[in-house]
Design a protein around this motif. Structure first.
Motif, PDB file in Angstrom:
ATOM      1  N   PHE A 289       0.811  -1.223   0.000  1.00  0.00           N
ATOM      2  CA  PHE A 289       0.000   0.000   0.000  1.00  0.00           C
ATOM      3  C   PHE A 289       0.842   1.270   0.000  1.00  0.00           C
ATOM      4  O   PHE A 289       1.732   1.440   0.841  1.00  0.00           O
ATOM      5  N   ASP A 290       0.506   2.184  -0.903  1.00  0.00           N
ATOM      6  CA  ASP A 290       0.996   3.554  -0.839  1.00  0.00           C
ATOM      7  C   ASP A 290       0.314   4.220   0.369  1.00  0.00           C
ATOM      8  O   ASP A 290      -0.709   3.731   0.852  1.00  0.00           O
ATOM      9  N   VAL A 291       0.859   5.314   0.880  1.00  0.00           N
ATOM     10  CA  VAL A 291       0.255   5.992   2.041  1.00  0.00           C
ATOM     11  C   VAL A 291      -0.509   7.263   1.647  1.00  0.00           C
ATOM     12  O   VAL A 291      -1.721   7.363   1.877  1.00  0.00           O
ATOM     13  N   ASP A 292       0.184   8.239   1.053  1.00  0.00           N
ATOM     14  CA  ASP A 292      -0.433   9.554   0.840  1.00  0.00           C
ATOM     15  C   ASP A 292      -1.487   9.543  -0.259  1.00  0.00           C
ATOM     16  O   ASP A 292      -1.213   9.157  -1.390  1.00  0.00           O
ATOM     17  N   ASN A 293      -2.671   9.955   0.107  1.00  0.00           N
ATOM     18  CA  ASN A 293      -3.859   9.949  -0.756  1.00  0.00           C
ATOM     19  C   ASN A 293      -4.309   8.536  -1.120  1.00  0.00           C
ATOM     20  O   ASN A 293      -5.109   8.350  -2.040  1.00  0.00           O
ATOM     21  N   THR A 294      -3.776   7.537  -0.376  1.00  0.00           N
ATOM     22  CA  THR A 294      -4.286   6.167  -0.497  1.00  0.00           C
ATOM     23  C   THR A 294      -4.844   5.748   0.865  1.00  0.00           C
ATOM     24  O   THR A 294      -5.967   5.279   0.971  1.00  0.00           O
ATOM     25  N   LEU A 295      -4.047   5.951   1.936  1.00  0.00           N
ATOM     26  CA  LEU A 295      -4.498   5.617   3.300  1.00  0.00           C
ATOM     27  C   LEU A 295      -4.749   6.895   4.113  1.00  0.00           C
ATOM     28  O   LEU A 295      -5.674   6.970   4.899  1.00  0.00           O
TER      29      LEU A 295
ATOM     30  N   SER B 263       4.006   7.042 -10.002  1.00  0.00           N
ATOM     31  CA  SER B 263       4.933   6.380  -9.069  1.00  0.00           C
ATOM     32  C   SER B 263       4.467   4.974  -8.683  1.00  0.00           C
ATOM     33  O   SER B 263       5.220   4.015  -8.833  1.00  0.00           O
ATOM     34  N   ASP B 264       3.228   4.814  -8.222  1.00  0.00           N
ATOM     35  CA  ASP B 264       2.774   3.487  -7.776  1.00  0.00           C
ATOM     36  C   ASP B 264       2.558   2.528  -8.948  1.00  0.00           C
ATOM     37  O   ASP B 264       3.092   1.409  -8.955  1.00  0.00           O
ATOM     38  N   ILE B 265       1.764   2.958  -9.902  1.00  0.00           N
ATOM     39  CA  ILE B 265       1.368   2.049 -10.984  1.00  0.00           C
ATOM     40  C   ILE B 265       2.542   1.804 -11.939  1.00  0.00           C
ATOM     41  O   ILE B 265       2.846   0.666 -12.280  1.00  0.00           O
TER      42      ILE B 265
ATOM     43  N   GLY C 181      -2.218   2.051  -5.110  1.00  0.00           N
ATOM     44  CA  GLY C 181      -1.856   3.446  -4.890  1.00  0.00           C
ATOM     45  C   GLY C 181      -2.597   4.400  -5.800  1.00  0.00           C
ATOM     46  O   GLY C 181      -3.182   3.985  -6.810  1.00  0.00           O
ATOM     47  N   ASP C 182      -2.552   5.684  -5.436  1.00  0.00           N
ATOM     48  CA  ASP C 182      -3.301   6.696  -6.187  1.00  0.00           C
ATOM     49  C   ASP C 182      -2.497   7.311  -7.328  1.00  0.00           C
ATOM     50  O   ASP C 182      -3.052   8.008  -8.165  1.00  0.00           O
ATOM     51  N   SER C 183      -1.189   7.079  -7.334  1.00  0.00           N
ATOM     52  CA  SER C 183      -0.357   7.756  -8.332  1.00  0.00           C
ATOM     53  C   SER C 183       0.000   6.841  -9.494  1.00  0.00           C
ATOM     54  O   SER C 183       0.634   5.798  -9.308  1.00  0.00           O
TER      55      SER C 183
HETATM   56 MG    MG Z   1       0.030   8.584  -3.006  1.00  0.00          MG
END
Ligand code: MG
Length: 234
Positions: free
Chosen positions: A8-14, A185-187, A180-182
């Protein structure tokens, strides 16, 4: 169970980083004896994003950008303020912000109960991210937290994901999912590392999702609009 290991990503995900930024801005103004006129934050957001574009192009450094964003803002209103001092006040609030994405505790608690192994993958300063995770009580759900500042490489780099892979016992890409939301970076990071991905497109319409996906040229394996939709994916 399709996936066993969830990254899990943190910012804007959790944690809701957008809400945190807005609240921190308001608190900083209070500290500095200024009041929000109703237009300041909007103007700041625009000015800040222009500065970040210049930073990405290498025209100015991160430090130059963040240390002048508030003095640039107030200069528009004919006020001279100490940019670095305002930045320090802003950052102090930002580091303490733990606004949660709705339902995050229920979702993570349930996933953990069902036997999924949860890990954090986040870009940021280690101390800041650790402090926000523990103050929000989210740290208890995760077996380990991978933070770019600690590793010396961040998402979407291969170095970051290689580190993650080598530090999870019995790691198997096929049973792992990046959430993740990004997209950038995440995807992208997940795809480059050969790990299935789930894009958290919170609050985005179908048209916005399509446009952003087309822009990015990326194809995540799954897309969700609410955190709780993760149960239909895993
Ligand atoms: Mg994020």
């Amino acid at each position: 169970m399709k996936y066993r290991t969830l990254l899990f990503d943190v910012d804007n995900t959790l944690l809701d980083f957008d809400a945190n930024e807005e609240e921190s801005f308001r608190l900083m103004l209070e500290d500095m004896g200024e009041t929000e006129t109703g237009e300041l934050y909007g103007i700041y957001k625009e000015l800040n994003s222009r500065l970040w574009k210049r930073i990405e192009k290498g025209e100015i450094t991160v430090e130059e950008g963040v240390n002048r964003r508030f003095s640039d803002l107030m200069a528009r209103f004919g006020k001279t303020v100490d940019g670095p001092e305002w930045e320090r006040a802003y950052r102090r609030h930002l580091n303490q912000g733990i606004q949660e994405i709705p339902g995050v505790h229920q979702v993570l608690g349930q996933l953990e109960k069902e036997g999924y192994e949860l890990y954090v993958i986040t870009n940021g300063v280690a101390q800041t991210q650790e402090s926000r995770m523990s103050r929000s009580g989210l740290d208890r759900y995760f077996k380990e937290r991978f933070i770019s500042g600690q590793i010396g490489a961040g998402k979407p780099s291969r170095e970051f994901f290689d580190y993650v892979k080598s530090h999870i016992r019995g790691f198997d890409s096929r049973e792992t999912l990046v959430i993740g939301d990004s997209l950038s970076s995440d995807i992208k990071g997940g795809i480059d590392a050969g790990i299935p991905t789930c894009w958290f497109a919170r609050g985005k319409s179908a048209a916005e999702r399509e446009a952003e996906l087309a822009d990015s040229g990326l194809s995540p394996d799954h897309v969700i609009g609410e955190l709780a939709e993760i149960f239909s994916v895993v």
